[in-house]
Write a protein that holds these residues in place. Sequence first.
Motif, short mmCIF file in Angstrom:
data_model
loop_
_atom_site.label_atom_id
_atom_site.label_comp_id
_atom_site.label_asym_id
_atom_site.label_seq_id
_atom_site.Cartn_x
_atom_site.Cartn_y
_atom_site.Cartn_z
N GLU A 213 0.82 -1.22 0.00
CA GLU A 213 0.00 0.00 0.00
C GLU A 213 0.85 1.27 0.00
N LEU A 214 2.13 1.12 0.30
CA LEU A 214 3.01 2.28 0.33
C LEU A 214 3.12 2.94 -1.04
N GLU A 215 3.14 2.12 -2.10
CA GLU A 215 3.20 2.67 -3.46
C GLU A 215 1.94 3.48 -3.78
N GLN A 216 0.80 2.96 -3.37
CA GLN A 216 -0.45 3.69 -3.58
C GLN A 216 -0.45 4.99 -2.78
N TRP A 217 0.15 4.95 -1.60
CA TRP A 217 0.26 6.13 -0.75
C TRP A 217 1.06 7.23 -1.44
N TYR A 218 2.14 6.84 -2.12
CA TYR A 218 2.93 7.82 -2.86
C TYR A 218 2.09 8.46 -3.96
N ASP A 219 1.28 7.63 -4.65
CA ASP A 219 0.41 8.15 -5.72
C ASP A 219 -0.61 9.12 -5.16
N GLU A 220 -1.15 8.83 -3.98
CA GLU A 220 -2.14 9.71 -3.36
C GLU A 220 -1.54 11.09 -3.08
#
Length: 255
Positions: A213-220
Amino acid sequence: MVVAPIIAFTQGYISQTVSQLLIAGFGVLGTVLLASLTVLTILNNRVLVEERLKDREKPIQTVVLKDVVKSSLDSVNSNRSKMLNGEVRWADATFDGMELELVKVNLDTCLDDPDLVAVERFSQSYPETAQLIRRYDDRIHGLNNTARELVNELQEPVTEFRRNTEGITEDDHDELMSLLLGVYDGTHDEDFPDWWVESRADAVIAVTEVVPELEQWYDEQEQFLDFSGEVQESLLTAKQEIQAEYGIDLESELE
């Protein structure tokens, strides 16, 4: 004007028919002139009324500019700078039991303690921009909540990576968490700890394998910055229009 044809007729210069036509023509012209003067008077009175209304509205719009538009712009600009420079402490997004104090990561909401009358007046004139401001604040709260969840999920993998990496001590744990959670770092390598410069890529890979989920967090975060640019542009447009319409020099008003 009507007297002239009569005199000309009595003196024999023109016929009765011509005299009657001239009198009728001058009568129509007079009616047109009178109507034109009436319209001009109405328009002039309308302008005067609008100017008086603007004079009465100016103090209210000055408050709108200060407490809604400028305040929101300051928050958006400050938040953008903090995020791009890697100054946001996402690891501080911990639950403290206070429902009203969600944002703990040194980001500012636009409508933290607003003048409700000013907000309502601004919403009436600029409904789309007002909605953008509300969405912006909601997204800050959303990011804060997501960061809080990630802080809990990252504790174990970050601890594991720290223990297995030379040069990172237990005292560095919180800073390592913050560095991992921030997608932007506007500073140079010399401003970071040596252990982060040497281990940054390995840390991101190791932790992301456990918490994808960290990658998605960067996108957010990137999407939020794009959205903040939209909010900033809309607020600037509103600011310029209000200042131009009401003749407000905001800088002098703030002195």
